[in-house]
Write a protein that holds these residues in place. Structure first.
Motif, PDB file in Angstrom:
ATOM      1  N   HIS A  34       0.729  -1.233  -0.062  1.00  0.00           N
ATOM      2  CA  HIS A  34      -0.200  -0.053  -0.038  1.00  0.00           C
ATOM      3  C   HIS A  34       0.893   1.310   0.019  1.00  0.00           C
ATOM      4  CE1 HIS A  34      -3.181   3.004   1.319  1.00  0.00           C
ATOM      5  NE2 HIS A  34      -2.209   3.278   2.239  1.00  0.00           N
ATOM      6  N   LEU A  35       1.850   1.347   0.920  1.00  0.00           N
ATOM      7  CA  LEU A  35       2.700   2.494   0.937  1.00  0.00           C
ATOM      8  C   LEU A  35       3.399   2.663  -0.380  1.00  0.00           C
ATOM      9  CD1 LEU A  35       4.079   1.725   4.558  1.00  0.00           C
ATOM     10  CD2 LEU A  35       2.206   3.547   3.746  1.00  0.00           C
ATOM     11  N   LEU A  36       4.070   1.635  -1.051  1.00  0.00           N
ATOM     12  CA  LEU A  36       4.674   1.713  -2.384  1.00  0.00           C
ATOM     13  C   LEU A  36       3.846   2.270  -3.215  1.00  0.00           C
ATOM     14  CD1 LEU A  36       7.134   1.181  -3.876  1.00  0.00           C
ATOM     15  CD2 LEU A  36       6.684  -1.052  -4.324  1.00  0.00           C
ATOM     16  N   ALA A  37       2.874   1.730  -3.502  1.00  0.00           N
ATOM     17  CA  ALA A  37       1.780   2.089  -4.609  1.00  0.00           C
ATOM     18  C   ALA A  37       1.494   3.491  -4.313  1.00  0.00           C
ATOM     19  CB  ALA A  37       0.523   1.122  -4.506  1.00  0.00           C
ATOM     20  N   THR A  38       1.155   4.002  -3.238  1.00  0.00           N
ATOM     21  CA  THR A  38       0.628   5.331  -2.969  1.00  0.00           C
ATOM     22  C   THR A  38       1.820   6.473  -3.063  1.00  0.00           C
ATOM     23  OG1 THR A  38      -0.739   4.467  -0.985  1.00  0.00           O
ATOM     24  CG2 THR A  38      -0.164   6.923  -1.078  1.00  0.00           C
ATOM     25  N   GLU A  39       2.991   5.884  -2.846  1.00  0.00           N
ATOM     26  CA  GLU A  39       4.133   6.877  -3.165  1.00  0.00           C
ATOM     27  C   GLU A  39       4.607   7.084  -4.535  1.00  0.00           C
ATOM     28  OE1 GLU A  39       7.104   9.575  -2.022  1.00  0.00           O
ATOM     29  OE2 GLU A  39       5.225   8.981  -1.067  1.00  0.00           O
ATOM     30  N   LEU A  40       4.515   5.783  -5.154  1.00  0.00           N
ATOM     31  CA  LEU A  40       4.656   5.858  -6.656  1.00  0.00           C
ATOM     32  C   LEU A  40       3.582   6.601  -7.541  1.00  0.00           C
ATOM     33  CD1 LEU A  40       5.733   2.161  -7.374  1.00  0.00           C
ATOM     34  CD2 LEU A  40       7.241   4.084  -7.456  1.00  0.00           C
ATOM     35  N   ARG A  41       2.607   6.719  -7.040  1.00  0.00           N
ATOM     36  CA  ARG A  41       1.316   7.600  -7.500  1.00  0.00           C
ATOM     37  C   ARG A  41       1.738   8.937  -7.279  1.00  0.00           C
ATOM     38  NH1 ARG A  41      -3.542   3.710  -5.991  1.00  0.00           N
ATOM     39  NH2 ARG A  41      -3.766   2.431  -8.260  1.00  0.00           N
ATOM     40  N   ARG A  42       2.030   9.376  -6.009  1.00  0.00           N
ATOM     41  CA  ARG A  42       2.551  10.664  -5.651  1.00  0.00           C
ATOM     42  C   ARG A  42       3.674  11.212  -6.364  1.00  0.00           C
ATOM     43  NH1 ARG A  42       5.452  13.746  -2.934  1.00  0.00           N
ATOM     44  NH2 ARG A  42       7.085  12.290  -2.551  1.00  0.00           N
ATOM     45  N   PHE A 161      20.633 -11.202  -6.152  1.00  0.00           N
ATOM     46  CA  PHE A 161      19.662 -10.259  -5.912  1.00  0.00           C
ATOM     47  C   PHE A 161      20.285  -8.773  -6.406  1.00  0.00           C
ATOM     48  CE2 PHE A 161      16.583 -11.806  -3.021  1.00  0.00           C
ATOM     49  CZ  PHE A 161      17.354 -12.946  -2.222  1.00  0.00           C
ATOM     50  N   ARG A 162      19.138  -8.079  -6.918  1.00  0.00           N
ATOM     51  CA  ARG A 162      19.588  -6.852  -7.621  1.00  0.00           C
ATOM     52  C   ARG A 162      19.688  -5.752  -6.784  1.00  0.00           C
ATOM     53  NH1 ARG A 162      18.523  -6.968 -13.292  1.00  0.00           N
ATOM     54  NH2 ARG A 162      18.712  -9.132 -13.766  1.00  0.00           N
ATOM     55  N   GLY A 163      19.345  -5.817  -5.424  1.00  0.00           N
ATOM     56  CA  GLY A 163      19.267  -4.960  -4.368  1.00  0.00           C
ATOM     57  C   GLY A 163      18.628  -5.307  -3.275  1.00  0.00           C
ATOM     58  N   VAL A 164      18.840  -4.337  -2.098  1.00  0.00           N
ATOM     59  CA  VAL A 164      18.159  -4.448  -0.807  1.00  0.00           C
ATOM     60  C   VAL A 164      17.149  -3.124  -0.788  1.00  0.00           C
ATOM     61  CG1 VAL A 164      18.092  -4.450   1.559  1.00  0.00           C
ATOM     62  CG2 VAL A 164      19.823  -5.919   0.275  1.00  0.00           C
ATOM     63  N   VAL A 165      16.190  -3.357  -0.472  1.00  0.00           N
ATOM     64  CA  VAL A 165      15.196  -2.318  -0.323  1.00  0.00           C
ATOM     65  C   VAL A 165      14.566  -2.337   0.930  1.00  0.00           C
ATOM     66  CG1 VAL A 165      13.377  -0.666  -1.076  1.00  0.00           C
ATOM     67  CG2 VAL A 165      14.980  -1.467  -2.797  1.00  0.00           C
ATOM     68  N   HIS A 166      14.583  -1.758   1.900  1.00  0.00           N
ATOM     69  CA  HIS A 166      14.125  -1.840   3.248  1.00  0.00           C
ATOM     70  C   HIS A 166      12.690  -1.331   3.063  1.00  0.00           C
ATOM     71  CE1 HIS A 166      17.992  -1.455   5.965  1.00  0.00           C
ATOM     72  NE2 HIS A 166      18.138  -2.577   5.635  1.00  0.00           N
ATOM     73  N   ASN A 167      11.780  -2.306   4.113  1.00  0.00           N
ATOM     74  CA  ASN A 167      10.465  -1.833   3.904  1.00  0.00           C
ATOM     75  C   ASN A 167      10.308  -0.382   4.639  1.00  0.00           C
ATOM     76  OD1 ASN A 167       9.646  -4.245   2.724  1.00  0.00           O
ATOM     77  ND2 ASN A 167       9.474  -5.225   4.933  1.00  0.00           N
ATOM     78  N   ARG A 337      11.786   6.958   0.479  1.00  0.00           N
ATOM     79  CA  ARG A 337      12.967   6.322   0.582  1.00  0.00           C
ATOM     80  C   ARG A 337      12.742   4.801  -0.155  1.00  0.00           C
ATOM     81  NH1 ARG A 337      18.037   7.158   3.092  1.00  0.00           N
ATOM     82  NH2 ARG A 337      19.408   5.152   2.966  1.00  0.00           N
ATOM     83  N   MET A 338      11.823   4.253   0.420  1.00  0.00           N
ATOM     84  CA  MET A 338      11.406   2.891  -0.437  1.00  0.00           C
ATOM     85  C   MET A 338      11.075   2.827  -1.717  1.00  0.00           C
ATOM     86  SD  MET A 338       8.556  -0.164   1.200  1.00  0.00           S
ATOM     87  CE  MET A 338       7.299   1.108   0.573  1.00  0.00           C
ATOM     88  N   ALA A 339      10.204   3.938  -2.052  1.00  0.00           N
ATOM     89  CA  ALA A 339       9.679   3.991  -3.460  1.00  0.00           C
ATOM     90  C   ALA A 339      10.953   4.402  -4.490  1.00  0.00           C
ATOM     91  CB  ALA A 339       8.734   4.984  -3.706  1.00  0.00           C
ATOM     92  N   ARG A 340      12.004   5.299  -3.964  1.00  0.00           N
ATOM     93  CA  ARG A 340      13.199   5.490  -4.574  1.00  0.00           C
ATOM     94  C   ARG A 340      13.731   4.482  -5.078  1.00  0.00           C
ATOM     95  NH1 ARG A 340      12.865  10.005  -1.252  1.00  0.00           N
ATOM     96  NH2 ARG A 340      14.337   9.440   0.054  1.00  0.00           N
ATOM     97  N   GLY A 341      14.153   3.598  -3.988  1.00  0.00           N
ATOM     98  CA  GLY A 341      14.846   2.164  -4.071  1.00  0.00           C
ATOM     99  C   GLY A 341      14.278   1.527  -5.209  1.00  0.00           C
ATOM    100  N   TYR A 342      13.113   1.120  -5.330  1.00  0.00           N
ATOM    101  CA  TYR A 342      12.525   0.290  -6.314  1.00  0.00           C
ATOM    102  C   TYR A 342      12.502   1.134  -7.716  1.00  0.00           C
ATOM    103  CZ  TYR A 342      11.007  -3.246  -2.920  1.00  0.00           C
ATOM    104  OH  TYR A 342      11.000  -4.119  -1.870  1.00  0.00           O
ATOM    105  N   LEU A 343      12.120   2.355  -7.697  1.00  0.00           N
ATOM    106  CA  LEU A 343      12.344   2.851  -8.985  1.00  0.00           C
ATOM    107  C   LEU A 343      13.653   3.008  -9.578  1.00  0.00           C
ATOM    108  CD1 LEU A 343      10.238   6.403  -8.252  1.00  0.00           C
ATOM    109  CD2 LEU A 343       9.716   4.494 -10.060  1.00  0.00           C
ATOM    110  N   GLU A 344      14.734   2.796  -8.777  1.00  0.00           N
ATOM    111  CA  GLU A 344      16.060   2.473  -9.206  1.00  0.00           C
ATOM    112  C   GLU A 344      16.252   1.206  -9.837  1.00  0.00           C
ATOM    113  OE1 GLU A 344      20.494   2.346  -7.437  1.00  0.00           O
ATOM    114  OE2 GLU A 344      19.180   4.118  -6.685  1.00  0.00           O
TER     115      GLU A 344
END
Length: 368
Positions: A34-42, A161-167, A337-344
Motif C-alpha cells: 500500500h505504501l509503495l503504490a501510494t508513493e509511486l502515484r504521488r 539479488f539486484r538490491g536491498v530495499v528496506h520496508n 526512500r522505499m519507492a526511490r529504491g524500487y524505482l532505481e
C-alpha cells in the motif's frame, strides 16, 4: 496523484490476496505494498495495484475477504491460484513497463511468462529456505529480485539479488511522546520463534510490567506454547491483548519504555521494530537476523546477545531521546526512500551482477 510525469512508468503491483491494502491489523506485506503504490502515484507514475476485498480506493479488489482464514491451511494454494487467475485476466489486454510481484513463487512465474512487461520485479518477503533458494536461482535471470534486508540476502549467497530495499512504515502525524511509562511491549504473533517467554523473563528481572499483543499462532505448537509458557504468567505484571490494533496499539507502543524482541529466529525484516522506533519508542532486540541493520545502538535501541544483556539494557533506556529515535527511523524507513529504491531497480538497465554482491540502492549496503 500529483500528475503523471512525461516519462511516467506504467507499473502493475500485485499484492498478496489475504488482507486489505492497507491492512486493518495484521498484514505487514500488505502495508508495504500500500505504501509503495501510494508513493509511486504521488511521484507521478501510473500504478495499477491488486489486492483483497475491503482495500482502499485505487485498489482492484479481486480476492474475497473470507479467504484470509485459509492462509496457512490446505486451501491456501488454491485461493492464491484463483486470485492470480483473476489478476491476469484483468491485466491481459494491457501492457506495462514493470510488473512488481509480492505474492511469492507462483505469482513471479506468471509475471515472467505473461509477456505483459519487459521488466519483472519481485520482492522476497519470506525466509529463504532451501526450496526457496533453489527456485530463485532458477529464475534469477528472468526477473529482478529484491531482498528486504542485507541479512536476508546473505542467507542465500547463491541467489542473484539486484538490491536491498528496506520496508517502509506509515509515518506518524504526531511528534513522539515525551511522556513515557515504564512498561515494555511486544507486538508479535504468539509463537516460540518470537520469544515471548524470554520477554516475560526480562520484564520480571527488570521489575517492569509487560504488555504482549498478538494472535496465538494457529498451530498445535502455537497453542501449546501459549498455554504452557504465556498464560500461566498473565496477570497484573503481564497483560495480553489478542487483537491490539489501530489507535490503541499506537498509544500503548508510543507510551512504552521500550518494545522488546528476543527473537528466536533470523527474521528477514522486523516491521514491528520499525513501527515502534518511528513513534520514538526504542527497541530491545537480540543481535540476530535483520535487527543489527535496523537498530542504531544508543539512538533507536540496544542490541543484546542474551537475556542478561537485555535486562542490563533496560537500565539504559533513559539515555535514548524519543525525538532523536523517531527522526532517525522516520528518515531511514520512509515510503519515499522505499519507492526511490524500487524505482532505481525498475529503470536499471544492468542485467548481470555478482551472485553474492547484490547492489544495495540508497545506502542499503550488503555487508561483506
Amino acid at each position: 496523484m500529483e500528475g503523471l510525469l512525461e516519462d511516467a512508468l506504467r507499473i502493475a503491483i500485485i499484492g498478496p490476496p489475504w488482507y486489505p491494502l492497507p491492512p486493518n491489523g495484521y498484514g505487514g506485506t500488505e502495508l508495504v505494498v500500500h505504501l509503495l503504490a501510494t508513493e509511486l502515484r504521488r511521484l507521478g507514475h501510473h500504478v495499477q495495484v491488486f489486492g483483497a476485498e475491503h482495500s482502499a480506493a485505487g485498489v482492484e479488489m479481486v480476492a474475497d475477504a473470507s479467504w484470509a482464514s485459509d492462509l496457512g491451511s490446505s486451501r491456501e494454494s488454491v485461493r492464491l491460484a484463483t486470485y492470480l487467475a483473476r489478476v491476469y485476466q484483468r491485466l491481459r489486454p494491457q501492457q506495462f513497463d514493470v510488473i512488481h510481484d509480492h505474492t511469492g513463487p507462483a505469482g513471479l512465474l506468471l509475471a515472467i511468462h505473461s509477456g505483459l512487461a519487459p521488466v519483472t520485479v519481485h520482492t522476497v518477503h519470506c525466509e529463504l529456505t532451501e526450496p526457496m533458494r533453489t527456485f530463485y536461482t532458477q529464475v534469477e535471470d528472468e526477473a529482478r529480485l529484491f531482498a528486504i534486508s542485507s541479512s536476508q540476502a546473505q542467507t542465500a549467497p547463491e541467489v542473484r539479488f539486484r538490491g536491498v530495499v528496506h520496508n517502509a512504515v506509515t509515518p506518524p502525524h504526531v511528534a513522539p511522546s515525551q511522556r513515557r511509562e515504564r512498561h515494555l511491549i511486544q507486538v508479535a504473533r504468539i509463537t516460540p520463534d518470537k520469544g515471548q517467554h524470554l520477554s516475560i523473563e526480562v520484564a520480571r528481572r527488570a521489575g517492569r510490567k509487560l504488555i504482549l499483543a498478538g494472535k496465538v499462532e494457529r498451530t498445535q505448537a502455537g497453542q501449546r506454547y501459549f498455554e504452557d509458557e504465556i498464560e500461566p504468567h498473565l496477570g497484573r505484571q503481564v497483560e495480553y491483548y489478542p487483537n491490539l490494533a489501530g489507535a490503541e496499539k499506537e498509544r500503548l507502543v508510543a507510551r512504552a519504555a521500550a518494545a522488546i524482541f528476543p527473537l528466536q529466529w533470523s527474521e528477514p525484516f522486523g516491521l514491528a521494530m520499525v513501527e515502534a522506533m518511528v513513534l520514538g519508542t526504542p527497541v530491545l532486540a537480540f543481535a540476530s537476523g535483520s535487527a543489527p541493520e535496523l537498530i542504531t545502538p544508543g539512538v533507536t535501541g540496544f542490541l543484546s546477545n542474551d537475556v542478561d544483556q537485555m535486562v542490563a539494557a533496560v537500565q539504559l533506556l533513559d539515555e535514548i531521546d524519543p525525538e532523536d529515535c523517531a527522526a532517525c527511523a522516520r528518515e531511514r524507513f520512509s515510503p519515499g526512500r522505499m519507492a526511490r529504491g524500487y524505482l532505481e531497480g525498475y529503470s536499471s538497465s544492468s542485467s548481470a551482477r555478482a551472485h553474492h554482491q547484490p547492489q544495495a540502492p540508497l545506502g542499503h549496503r550488503v555487508p561483506d
